[in-house]
Motif scaffolding. Structure first.
Motif, PDB file in Angstrom:
ATOM      1  N   MET A   1       0.857  -1.174   0.000  1.00 20.63           N
ATOM      2  CA  MET A   1       0.000   0.000   0.000  1.00 20.63           C
ATOM      3  C   MET A   1       0.900   1.233   0.000  1.00 20.63           C
ATOM      4  SD  MET A   1      -3.038   0.927   2.674  1.00 20.63           S
ATOM      5  CE  MET A   1      -4.200  -0.260   2.094  1.00 20.63           C
ATOM      6  N   ASP A   2       0.647   2.181  -0.861  1.00 20.33           N
ATOM      7  CA  ASP A   2       1.420   3.405  -0.969  1.00 20.33           C
ATOM      8  C   ASP A   2       1.241   4.238   0.301  1.00 20.33           C
ATOM      9  OD1 ASP A   2       2.180   6.097  -1.592  1.00 20.33           O
ATOM     10  OD2 ASP A   2       2.175   5.513  -3.699  1.00 20.33           O
ATOM     11  N   SER A   3       2.361   4.719   0.891  1.00 19.48           N
ATOM     12  CA  SER A   3       2.270   5.448   2.164  1.00 19.48           C
ATOM     13  C   SER A   3       1.496   6.750   2.038  1.00 19.48           C
ATOM     14  CB  SER A   3       3.667   5.716   2.729  1.00 19.48           C
ATOM     15  OG  SER A   3       4.385   6.544   1.844  1.00 19.48           O
ATOM     16  N   ARG A   4       1.406   7.329   0.809  1.00 17.02           N
ATOM     17  CA  ARG A   4       0.621   8.553   0.637  1.00 17.02           C
ATOM     18  C   ARG A   4      -0.868   8.301   0.787  1.00 17.02           C
ATOM     19  NH1 ARG A   4       2.583   9.835  -4.963  1.00 17.02           N
ATOM     20  NH2 ARG A   4       3.142   7.683  -4.781  1.00 17.02           N
ATOM     21  N   LYS A   5      -1.304   7.047   0.602  1.00 11.42           N
ATOM     22  CA  LYS A   5      -2.717   6.721   0.702  1.00 11.42           C
ATOM     23  C   LYS A   5      -3.118   6.320   2.122  1.00 11.42           C
ATOM     24  CE  LYS A   5      -3.105   5.190  -4.068  1.00 11.42           C
ATOM     25  NZ  LYS A   5      -3.377   4.051  -4.937  1.00 11.42           N
ATOM     26  N   LEU A   6      -2.154   6.158   2.991  1.00 13.55           N
ATOM     27  CA  LEU A   6      -2.454   5.765   4.368  1.00 13.55           C
ATOM     28  C   LEU A   6      -3.034   6.937   5.129  1.00 13.55           C
ATOM     29  CD1 LEU A   6       0.786   3.739   5.149  1.00 13.55           C
ATOM     30  CD2 LEU A   6      -1.455   2.845   4.538  1.00 13.55           C
ATOM     31  N   SER A   7      -3.978   6.660   6.020  1.00 13.49           N
ATOM     32  CA  SER A   7      -4.605   7.733   6.790  1.00 13.49           C
ATOM     33  C   SER A   7      -3.599   8.373   7.738  1.00 13.49           C
ATOM     34  CB  SER A   7      -5.793   7.191   7.579  1.00 13.49           C
ATOM     35  OG  SER A   7      -5.350   6.375   8.637  1.00 13.49           O
ATOM     36  N   VAL A   8      -3.860   9.613   8.083  1.00 16.03           N
ATOM     37  CA  VAL A   8      -3.017  10.347   9.029  1.00 16.03           C
ATOM     38  C   VAL A   8      -3.008   9.616  10.376  1.00 16.03           C
ATOM     39  CG1 VAL A   8      -2.775  12.529  10.302  1.00 16.03           C
ATOM     40  CG2 VAL A   8      -3.443  12.547   7.887  1.00 16.03           C
ATOM     41  N   THR A   9      -4.161   9.115  10.780  1.00 15.14           N
ATOM     42  CA  THR A   9      -4.264   8.391  12.050  1.00 15.14           C
ATOM     43  C   THR A   9      -3.380   7.158  12.040  1.00 15.14           C
ATOM     44  OG1 THR A   9      -6.541   9.157  12.284  1.00 15.14           O
ATOM     45  CG2 THR A   9      -5.862   7.303  13.666  1.00 15.14           C
ATOM     46  N   PHE A  10      -3.398   6.400  10.936  1.00 15.33           N
ATOM     47  CA  PHE A  10      -2.577   5.197  10.832  1.00 15.33           C
ATOM     48  C   PHE A  10      -1.096   5.557  10.918  1.00 15.33           C
ATOM     49  CE2 PHE A  10      -0.127   2.187   8.267  1.00 15.33           C
ATOM     50  CZ  PHE A  10      -0.390   1.024   8.968  1.00 15.33           C
ATOM     51  N   ARG A  11      -0.678   6.592  10.205  1.00 15.42           N
ATOM     52  CA  ARG A  11       0.731   6.999  10.239  1.00 15.42           C
ATOM     53  C   ARG A  11       1.129   7.459  11.641  1.00 15.42           C
ATOM     54  NH1 ARG A  11       1.051  10.862   5.216  1.00 15.42           N
ATOM     55  NH2 ARG A  11      -1.036  11.242   5.949  1.00 15.42           N
ATOM     56  N   PHE A  12       0.225   8.130  12.346  1.00 19.62           N
ATOM     57  CA  PHE A  12       0.490   8.551  13.725  1.00 19.62           C
ATOM     58  C   PHE A  12       0.651   7.332  14.642  1.00 19.62           C
ATOM     59  CE2 PHE A  12      -1.229   9.697  17.964  1.00 19.62           C
ATOM     60  CZ  PHE A  12      -0.231  10.580  18.342  1.00 19.62           C
ATOM     61  N   LEU A  13      -0.231   6.347  14.484  1.00 21.39           N
ATOM     62  CA  LEU A  13      -0.128   5.125  15.284  1.00 21.39           C
ATOM     63  C   LEU A  13       1.196   4.410  15.022  1.00 21.39           C
ATOM     64  CD1 LEU A  13      -3.776   3.777  14.964  1.00 21.39           C
ATOM     65  CD2 LEU A  13      -2.731   4.853  16.963  1.00 21.39           C
ATOM     66  N   ARG A  14       1.634   4.407  13.772  1.00 26.74           N
ATOM     67  CA  ARG A  14       2.922   3.804  13.431  1.00 26.74           C
ATOM     68  C   ARG A  14       4.072   4.545  14.119  1.00 26.74           C
ATOM     69  NH1 ARG A  14       3.816   0.336   8.849  1.00 26.74           N
ATOM     70  NH2 ARG A  14       2.468  -1.408   9.328  1.00 26.74           N
ATOM     71  N   LYS A  15       3.998   5.889  14.150  1.00 23.54           N
ATOM     72  CA  LYS A  15       5.050   6.675  14.809  1.00 23.54           C
ATOM     73  C   LYS A  15       5.100   6.382  16.310  1.00 23.54           C
ATOM     74  CE  LYS A  15       5.640  10.544  11.670  1.00 23.54           C
ATOM     75  NZ  LYS A  15       6.876  10.122  11.098  1.00 23.54           N
ATOM     76  N   LEU A  16       3.941   6.032  16.895  1.00 15.59           N
ATOM     77  CA  LEU A  16       3.898   5.664  18.311  1.00 15.59           C
ATOM     78  C   LEU A  16       4.472   4.270  18.556  1.00 15.59           C
ATOM     79  CD1 LEU A  16       0.362   6.952  19.408  1.00 15.59           C
ATOM     80  CD2 LEU A  16       2.589   7.947  19.961  1.00 15.59           C
TER      81      LEU A  16
END
Length: 194
Positions: A1-16
């Protein structure tokens, strides 16, 4: 899945540091996350404090535990017996179907998800593999032995008895006795002669 298509919430959870699979969680919204967290805490409270309450033990197997399973999302019929220490896949409780007169004995595990390993290769990140979900159907009057593990996508037929400590990885036909790891049919239950 292209990272630009990932939701902001999902990317935030990944950073956590929460390493959820993209396929299942890539398009999650903040509202969905909050809703899941609230349901998880409520279900955890019910499962931890009511499923095995010593104070309520006289009514637990036939009244309280089936009620708790219904509250967390399982489909539970009438006159069901749920033993002590039964573990359900609470995150996917809606995939569990327990029909009337079923006995789920102590320490049985009902697991509705597992990692999909068919495309797993050297160098892949196991944590990023998608889950494969499957319904569990316990048909009318069947019984699981103590310590049974039932995997996703399994149907245990009407009147079937699963031996203690068995690992059920595939459907078991009605009116049989199955035991082992993996469980195999060892006996066909016969009609009583008059």
């Amino acid at each position: 899945m292209d990272s630009r298509k990932l939701s902001v919430t999902f990317r935030f959870l990944r950073k956590l540091g929460l390493n959820y699979p993209e396929q299942e969680y890539g398009q999650v919204s903040l509202f969905d996350v909050v809703k899941r967290v609230c349901k998880t805490y409520r279900d955890a409270f019910l499962l931890k404090y009511l499923m095995n309450s010593a104070l309520l033990s006289p009514v637990s197997p036939r009244k309280l535990r089936p009620w708790v399973l219904r509250k967390v999302g399982c489909h539970v019929g009438k006159d069901v017996f749920i033993g002590a220490g039964v573990y359900i896949d609470a995150g996917h409780a809606d995939l569990i179907y327990i029909e009337d007169h079923v006995h789920v004995t102590a320490r049985t595990i009902l697991l509705c998800h597992k990692k999909e390993l068919k495309d797993y290769c050297i160098g892949d990140d196991y944590a990023k593999l998608p889950y494969r979900l499957g319904e569990i159907h316990l048909k009318r009057g069947c019984s699981t032995g103590t310590g049974t593990l039932i995997m996703p996508g399994v149907t245990i037929g009407e009147g079937t008895i699963i031996g203690a400590g068995s690992l059920v990885t595939q459907d078991i036909p009605a009116w049989t006795i199955a035991v082992g790891r993996p469980a195999k049919v060892v006996k066909q239950i016969m009609v009583r002669e008059k």
